[in-house]
Write an enzyme that holds these catalytic residues in place. Structure first.
Site, PDB file in Angstrom:
ATOM      1  N   ASP A 135      -4.037   5.458   6.424  1.00  0.00           N
ATOM      2  CA  ASP A 135      -4.565   6.658   7.068  1.00  0.00           C
ATOM      3  C   ASP A 135      -5.494   6.207   8.196  1.00  0.00           C
ATOM      4  O   ASP A 135      -5.022   5.852   9.279  1.00  0.00           O
ATOM      5  CB  ASP A 135      -5.262   7.480   5.972  1.00  0.00           C
ATOM      6  CG  ASP A 135      -5.721   8.844   6.428  1.00  0.00           C
ATOM      7  OD1 ASP A 135      -4.955   9.516   7.123  1.00  0.00           O
ATOM      8  OD2 ASP A 135      -6.841   9.247   6.077  1.00  0.00           O
ATOM      9  N   GLY A 138      -7.044   3.466   8.215  1.00  0.00           N
ATOM     10  CA  GLY A 138      -6.894   2.015   8.298  1.00  0.00           C
ATOM     11  C   GLY A 138      -8.125   1.260   7.826  1.00  0.00           C
ATOM     12  O   GLY A 138      -8.125   0.023   7.781  1.00  0.00           O
ATOM     13  N   ASP A 164      -1.444  11.041  -4.617  1.00  0.00           N
ATOM     14  CA  ASP A 164      -2.007  12.121  -5.429  1.00  0.00           C
ATOM     15  C   ASP A 164      -2.951  13.031  -4.663  1.00  0.00           C
ATOM     16  O   ASP A 164      -3.435  12.711  -3.577  1.00  0.00           O
ATOM     17  CB  ASP A 164      -2.808  11.518  -6.581  1.00  0.00           C
ATOM     18  CG  ASP A 164      -4.130  10.920  -6.106  1.00  0.00           C
ATOM     19  OD1 ASP A 164      -4.108  10.124  -5.141  1.00  0.00           O
ATOM     20  OD2 ASP A 164      -5.190  11.276  -6.653  1.00  0.00           O
ATOM     21  N   GLU A 172       0.849  -1.204   0.000  1.00  0.00           N
ATOM     22  CA  GLU A 172       0.000   0.000   0.000  1.00  0.00           C
ATOM     23  C   GLU A 172       0.880   1.248   0.000  1.00  0.00           C
ATOM     24  O   GLU A 172       2.035   1.210   0.431  1.00  0.00           O
ATOM     25  CB  GLU A 172      -0.916  -0.064   1.239  1.00  0.00           C
ATOM     26  CG  GLU A 172      -1.838   1.109   1.463  1.00  0.00           C
ATOM     27  CD  GLU A 172      -2.864   1.348   0.360  1.00  0.00           C
ATOM     28  OE1 GLU A 172      -2.442   1.577  -0.791  1.00  0.00           O
ATOM     29  OE2 GLU A 172      -4.074   1.359   0.665  1.00  0.00           O
ATOM     30  N   ARG A 230       1.531  12.611  -8.605  1.00  0.00           N
ATOM     31  CA  ARG A 230       2.042  11.249  -8.358  1.00  0.00           C
ATOM     32  C   ARG A 230       3.475  11.096  -8.836  1.00  0.00           C
ATOM     33  O   ARG A 230       4.200  10.221  -8.373  1.00  0.00           O
ATOM     34  CB  ARG A 230       1.186  10.210  -9.101  1.00  0.00           C
ATOM     35  CG  ARG A 230      -0.235  10.072  -8.602  1.00  0.00           C
ATOM     36  CD  ARG A 230      -0.847   8.805  -9.208  1.00  0.00           C
ATOM     37  NE  ARG A 230      -2.304   8.787  -9.148  1.00  0.00           N
ATOM     38  CZ  ARG A 230      -3.012   8.378  -8.097  1.00  0.00           C
ATOM     39  NH1 ARG A 230      -2.401   7.976  -6.998  1.00  0.00           N
ATOM     40  NH2 ARG A 230      -4.329   8.378  -8.136  1.00  0.00           N
TER      41      ARG A 230
HETATM   42  P1  IMP Z   1      -7.626   4.678   4.792  1.00  0.00           P
HETATM   43  O1  IMP Z   1      -6.430   4.094   5.506  1.00  0.00           O
HETATM   44  O2  IMP Z   1      -8.702   3.686   4.536  1.00  0.00           O
HETATM   45  O3  IMP Z   1      -8.139   5.908   5.484  1.00  0.00           O
HETATM   46  O4  IMP Z   1      -7.234   5.178   3.347  1.00  0.00           O
HETATM   47  C1  IMP Z   1      -5.979   5.107   2.838  1.00  0.00           C
HETATM   48  C2  IMP Z   1      -6.022   5.690   1.441  1.00  0.00           C
HETATM   49  O5  IMP Z   1      -6.341   7.090   1.484  1.00  0.00           O
HETATM   50  C3  IMP Z   1      -4.645   5.601   0.821  1.00  0.00           C
HETATM   51  O6  IMP Z   1      -4.490   4.418   0.097  1.00  0.00           O
HETATM   52  C4  IMP Z   1      -4.611   6.830  -0.059  1.00  0.00           C
HETATM   53  O7  IMP Z   1      -5.191   6.514  -1.314  1.00  0.00           O
HETATM   54  C5  IMP Z   1      -5.499   7.825   0.636  1.00  0.00           C
HETATM   55  N1  IMP Z   1      -4.712   8.778   1.440  1.00  0.00           N
HETATM   56  C6  IMP Z   1      -4.681   8.889   2.781  1.00  0.00           C
HETATM   57  N2  IMP Z   1      -3.874   9.885   3.198  1.00  0.00           N
HETATM   58  C7  IMP Z   1      -3.354  10.421   2.073  1.00  0.00           C
HETATM   59  C8  IMP Z   1      -2.413  11.490   1.836  1.00  0.00           C
HETATM   60  O8  IMP Z   1      -1.883  12.154   2.743  1.00  0.00           O
HETATM   61  N3  IMP Z   1      -2.113  11.744   0.534  1.00  0.00           N
HETATM   62  C9  IMP Z   1      -2.660  11.040  -0.506  1.00  0.00           C
HETATM   63  N4  IMP Z   1      -3.537  10.029  -0.326  1.00  0.00           N
HETATM   64  C10 IMP Z   1      -3.882   9.715   0.946  1.00  0.00           C
HETATM   65 MG    MG Z   2      -4.824   4.229  -1.982  1.00  0.00          MG
END
Ligand code: IMP
Ligand code: MG
Length: 174
Positions: A101, A103, A157, A97, A163
């Site tokens: 963020d 999770g 991105d 990954e 990117r």
């Molecule tokens: P989560 O852990 O389910 O909240 O989401 C993770 C996804 O959110 C990652 O795979 C990224 O695509 C996107 N993401 C989270 N934080 C960032 C950031 O700071 N920059 C760019 N994408 C982010």
């Molecule tokens: Mg992602």
């Protein structure tokens, strides 16, 4: 509102050092064991490409595209936009990954992939933002822990842009 990406958080040299460290850990832990590497699109395409070229075991490389959303009556649902082509039953699998963020995405993805009966399933992330976590998800391999800032570059991105940066920059809206 203008987007400013002048502030570098992680340099390209720091990313290279992180790649060397993580690949050494994987080469130590898996040795000659064949590994299915599943990159999560789109953000992890660069990290996956850099990582697999440092791995010494035989690898099958596949990709998935997923997103998660929180529904009105649920803690989270996973949408699989593109599934992998590979059958992971009885295989050693590594999810790659870009950043973790909240999770939510990986927690749900992990549950779904475990139901397919892999021999093992581990998570490797380039960047981790643990201060934003809403569950107990912990990556097995973590590149660089980052603060609660929105970052771009090295595959990450903002609306499809940035990117291509070879370092990580903080987004400031001004
Ligand atoms: P989560 O852990 O389910 O909240 O989401 C993770 C996804 O959110 C990652 O795979 C990224 O695509 C996107 N993401 C989270 N934080 C960032 C950031 O700071 N920059 C760019 N994408 C982010
Ligand atoms: Mg992602």
């Amino acid at each position: 509102m203008a987007i400013n990406t002048d502030k570098v958080l992680v340099t390209h040299a720091e990313i290279e050092a992180m790649l060397d460290r993580i690949s050494a850990e994987l080469n130590r832990d898996y040795k000659d064991t064949p590994l299915v590497v599943v990159g999560i699109l789109t953000g992890a395409f660069i990290f996956t490409a850099d990582l697999v070229r440092r791995l010494e075991m035989p690898v099958i490389i596949d990709f998935m595209q997923v997103s998660s959303y929180v529904g009105e009556y649920s803690t989270g649902e996973l949408k699989i936009k593109k599934d992998m082509s590979c059958d992971i039953k009885d295989m050693d699998v590594l999810i790659v990954e870009d950043i973790i963020d909240t999770g939510r995405t990986l927690k749900l993805l992990k549950e779904q992939l475990l139901a397919r009966g892999p021999k093992s399933l581990k998570i490797c992330t380039a960047f981790d933002k643990p201060s934003r976590r809403v569950n107990d998800l912990v990556p097995d391999y973590n590149g660089i822990t980052v603060p609660d800032e929105f970052i771009v570059g090295y595959g990450l991105d903002l609306d499809g842009r940035y990117r291509d940066f070879d370092d990580i920059r903080i987004v400031r809206k001004e």
